[in-house]
Each structure stands twice: as C-alpha cells, then as structure tokens.
Design an enzyme around this catalytic site. Structure first.
Site, PDB file in Angstrom:
ATOM      1  N   ARG A  54     -11.884  23.918  34.285  1.00  0.00           N
ATOM      2  CA  ARG A  54     -11.272  25.213  33.586  1.00  0.00           C
ATOM      3  C   ARG A  54      -9.851  24.916  33.101  1.00  0.00           C
ATOM      4  NH1 ARG A  54     -11.666  31.393  35.261  1.00  0.00           N
ATOM      5  NH2 ARG A  54     -13.878  31.104  34.304  1.00  0.00           N
ATOM      6  N   HIS A  58     -16.744  29.160  26.645  1.00  0.00           N
ATOM      7  CA  HIS A  58     -16.970  29.587  27.960  1.00  0.00           C
ATOM      8  C   HIS A  58     -18.633  29.446  27.856  1.00  0.00           C
ATOM      9  CE1 HIS A  58     -16.503  30.616  32.014  1.00  0.00           C
ATOM     10  NE2 HIS A  58     -16.171  32.123  31.852  1.00  0.00           N
ATOM     11  N   GLN A  64     -20.486  30.913  31.016  1.00  0.00           N
ATOM     12  CA  GLN A  64     -20.710  32.472  30.790  1.00  0.00           C
ATOM     13  C   GLN A  64     -21.952  32.794  29.897  1.00  0.00           C
ATOM     14  OE1 GLN A  64     -18.902  34.998  32.500  1.00  0.00           O
ATOM     15  NE2 GLN A  64     -20.667  36.042  31.760  1.00  0.00           N
ATOM     16  N   ASP A  68     -14.794  42.470  26.476  1.00  0.00           N
ATOM     17  CA  ASP A  68     -14.177  41.328  27.203  1.00  0.00           C
ATOM     18  C   ASP A  68     -12.545  41.833  27.204  1.00  0.00           C
ATOM     19  OD1 ASP A  68     -13.021  39.202  28.873  1.00  0.00           O
ATOM     20  OD2 ASP A  68     -13.137  37.756  27.261  1.00  0.00           O
ATOM     21  N   CYS A  73     -17.947  39.990  30.789  1.00  0.00           N
ATOM     22  CA  CYS A  73     -17.911  38.690  31.543  1.00  0.00           C
ATOM     23  C   CYS A  73     -17.252  39.025  33.088  1.00  0.00           C
ATOM     24  CB  CYS A  73     -17.237  37.559  30.798  1.00  0.00           C
ATOM     25  SG  CYS A  73     -15.738  37.677  30.184  1.00  0.00           S
ATOM     26  N   ARG A 118     -24.249  33.677  36.890  1.00  0.00           N
ATOM     27  CA  ARG A 118     -23.587  32.390  36.804  1.00  0.00           C
ATOM     28  C   ARG A 118     -23.838  31.523  37.803  1.00  0.00           C
ATOM     29  NH1 ARG A 118     -18.327  32.669  34.600  1.00  0.00           N
ATOM     30  NH2 ARG A 118     -18.415  30.666  35.283  1.00  0.00           N
TER      31      ARG A 118
HETATM   32  N1   CP Z   1     -16.262  35.597  34.105  1.00  0.00           N
HETATM   33  C1   CP Z   1     -15.501  34.550  34.514  1.00  0.00           C
HETATM   34  O1   CP Z   1     -15.533  33.316  34.165  1.00  0.00           O
HETATM   35  O2   CP Z   1     -14.865  34.979  35.846  1.00  0.00           O
HETATM   36  P1   CP Z   1     -13.701  34.280  36.684  1.00  0.00           P
HETATM   37  O3   CP Z   1     -12.444  34.130  35.574  1.00  0.00           O
HETATM   38  O4   CP Z   1     -13.382  34.912  37.692  1.00  0.00           O
HETATM   39  O5   CP Z   1     -14.202  32.903  36.706  1.00  0.00           O
HETATM   40  N1  NVA Z   2     -11.498  35.817  27.541  1.00  0.00           N
HETATM   41  C1  NVA Z   2     -11.098  35.696  28.998  1.00  0.00           C
HETATM   42  C2  NVA Z   2     -12.543  35.443  29.948  1.00  0.00           C
HETATM   43  C3  NVA Z   2     -12.102  35.418  31.452  1.00  0.00           C
HETATM   44  C4  NVA Z   2     -13.233  34.898  32.217  1.00  0.00           C
HETATM   45  C5  NVA Z   2     -10.032  34.663  29.426  1.00  0.00           C
HETATM   46  O1  NVA Z   2     -10.223  33.483  28.714  1.00  0.00           O
HETATM   47  O2  NVA Z   2      -9.124  35.182  30.144  1.00  0.00           O
END
Ligand code: CP
Ligand code: NVA
Length: 323
Positions: A120, A147, A150, A242, A282, A310
């Site tokens: 990540r 993502h 997701q 989101d 999400c 997930r």
């Molecule tokens: N939706 C998602 O990726 O959640 P987190 O940021 O908590 O991992």
């Molecule tokens: N768009 C958001 C998604 C979090 C799961 C971010 O990147 O912070």
C-alpha cells in the site's frame, strides 16, 4: 430476485491456474475470464473456508504499508492465516521505501524470504517498480491510482446482491480517485455501466476512461461522465461514493469540503436511484460529508458486506498468485 450464482466450472479452474506467479498491480492485469474466475473462487472460499485451509501452507506474505489501514491490514493477515500461511506487517517507518534503501533492493531482499509481497503506497510507479524487480507476485493494496482488491470485493458484493453484473448501472458520485479507477477497470471487464459524477476538475484519469472505452464493445460495458450527481444516480442499481479527501491529500481537505458539498449521497439523491438500489462505500466513511448516516445505515447499505468480502476475494487472489 434471487442472485444468480453459477456453479464452478472447468473454465474457472483454468483461468485461476493461469494467474500463478503473476502480479496484481491494477485490474487491467486481468482478462474478463480471470476476473470472473477470481470472483467464483472467492464465492467458494466464502462458502467453505475449511476446504482451503492448506492452500498456502508454509508460505509467507510481506505486507508493506506506507499509509494507514483497517480493512486491508486485517483481511490480508487473516486471509493468509486461514489459507495456512503467514503474513508479516511492515510499517511505514520500518522499510521507508526508496529512502532507507531502493525499491528494487527491497524487492531483491524480500523475494529471498517470502513468496508474495503486498504493498500500500502513494505512487503507482512504486508498485510497478517493485513488481518489475521482484520475482515473487506483487499485489497492489492501494496506490494513488488504483485499488484493485477493493474493486474485486465490490463486484463480488454486487454479484451477491444483484446477481448478473453485465448491464448493471453503477453510479459513482464524488472524487475521480483510485477507487473509481478500479471500479471502472472492473466495469469494462464485467460489462457494467459506470456513471460517474464529479465536480469539474476532479474527473477520473482520461487514461482509465480510454481503456474502458477500448473494451466496451467487447463486453457491453459503458462509462459516462457528468458533473450532475442526479443525472448519474437516475435509475442506478448501485450508488457508490468514497471520501472527498484521499490519504496523502489531507492539506486539501478544507478546500475539497467546499468543492464537493453538492456531491453528498443523502436521502434525496439516493431516492433518484431504483427503489431496490444498494448503497456502497469502500470505507472509511466520513459521515455527514460524502454520505449521511440515513443512507449508510439504511437497509439498502451493503458497506460491511463489502468490507467482509475483501477477505474472500483476497484469499482467492493470494491462493491463485502464490500457490
Ligand atoms: N477500504 C480500505 O482499503 O480500507 P482500509 O484503508 O482501512 O484498508
Ligand atoms: N480513496 C481513498 C480510499 C481509502 C480506502 C484513499 O485513497 O484514501
């Protein structure tokens, strides 16, 4: 309507076998058959977790986190455990990608020790660099661009709630970010219609739109862009939103609250969708900003199914890539 759930088939088994050793950088890495096969494998794993308890015995996943997480961290960790394997959490300060040592050196070390790497991070170029350097599979667990895990969980959730994915109208209201990019890649593969409403200047990447349009004729998918949230949501089967401020954009939060004020999913907007439409997010949600409590807590909200899914889709990804 009872969801249509096809039985496992020989084609699905062949498609998941073809994923062995591969990366998942974005959903563009998958063919339509491979994406559907992963959803099918996830459905089987959800129905019978014990049947896959030895799928990754003796295998280890390194999890590199340069941003915070609840769902991603827990579902990858629990997923590896449930498949008989092991996961190692590497915090932002631990590796310090590209600062303490180069991304390629991180890859060249980890591939000697683990059988898969989840990352990540901020730039998609870090995911790509890591994947190019590592001989073991690399899974994108969120970059600024995409993502994909997701997106897989989202389409599994839609399939459970709505049955057939081809022809579904999915309205996305908000920021043209990583989450909508993966929804768009997925829509192109499954043949859904994605209607996106963003403020001017916050549209999804034109590269993503072109990629979807390039596949639309083959799969029956469609993508439409508007600045009017009511137009996007009209007759939608799914309404998705989101956060207005993604991780890494915190300095813009106040300005974004002003720009996105008219893009809140509230009762009035949700009422324009079909009467059996579901609400998706999400998570994490910023209640009172992109969505009201009345919508996210309503009977038609499936946000916690998405969160649970997930786990199931990632188990399918891990078992297919790392077996
Ligand atoms: N939706 C998602 O990726 O959640 P987190 O940021 O908590 O991992
Ligand atoms: N768009 C958001 C998604 C979090 C799961 C971010 O990147 O912070």
């Amino acid at each position: 309507m009872a969801p249509v759930v096809p039985p496992p088939s020989h084609d699905h088994a062949t498609a998941t076998r073809a994923l062995k050793g591969r990366d998942l950088r974005t959903l563009r890495d998958l063919s339509r058959g491979e994406l559907l096969a992963l959803l099918e494998r996830a459905r089987l794993m959800k129905a019978d977790p014990a049947g896959f308890a030895a799928a990754l015995t003796g295998r280890t996943l390194a999890m590199i986190f340069e941003k915070p997480s609840l769902r991603t961290r827990v579902t990858f960790d629990v997923g590896m455990y449930q498949l008989g394997g092991h996961a190692i959490y590497l915090s932002p300060s631990e590796i310090s990608m590209g600062k303490r040592e180069s991304t390629s050196d991180v890859a060249k070390n980890l591939e000697r020790m683990v059988q898969g790497i989840m990352i990540r991070t901020f730039s998609q170029s870090i995911v790509d660099e890591l994947a190019e350097a590592a001989t073991v599979p690399v899974i994108n667990a969120l970059s600024d661009f995409a993502h994909p895990c997701q997106g897989l969980a989202d389409y599994l959730t839609m399939r459970e709630a709505k049955g057939e994915l081809a022809g579904l109208k999915v309205a996305y209201v908000g920021d043209g970010n990583n989450v909508v990019h993966s929804l768009a890649h997925g829509a192109a593969l499954v043949g859904a219609h994605l209607a996106v409403a963003t403020p001017p200047g916050y549209e999804p990447s034109s590269e993503v739109i072109s990629w979807v349009l390039g596949r639309a004729a083959q799969t029956g998918a469609a993508i439409t862009l508007t600045h009017d949230p009511r137009e996007a949501v009209e007759d939608a089967d799914v309404v998705y939103t989101d956060t207005w401020t993604s991780m890494g954009q915190e300095a813009e939060a106040d300005a974004r609250r002003k720009v996105f004020g008219a893009y809140q999913v509230n009762d009035a907007l949700f009422a324009r969708a079909r009467s059996d439409a579901i609400f998706m997010h999400c998570l994490p949600a910023h209640r009172g900003e992109e969505v009201t409590d009345s919508v996210i807590d309503s009977r038609r909200s499936v946000v916690f199914d998405q969160a649970e899914n997930r786990l199931h889709v990632q188990k399918a990804v891990l078992a297919s890539l790392m077996a």
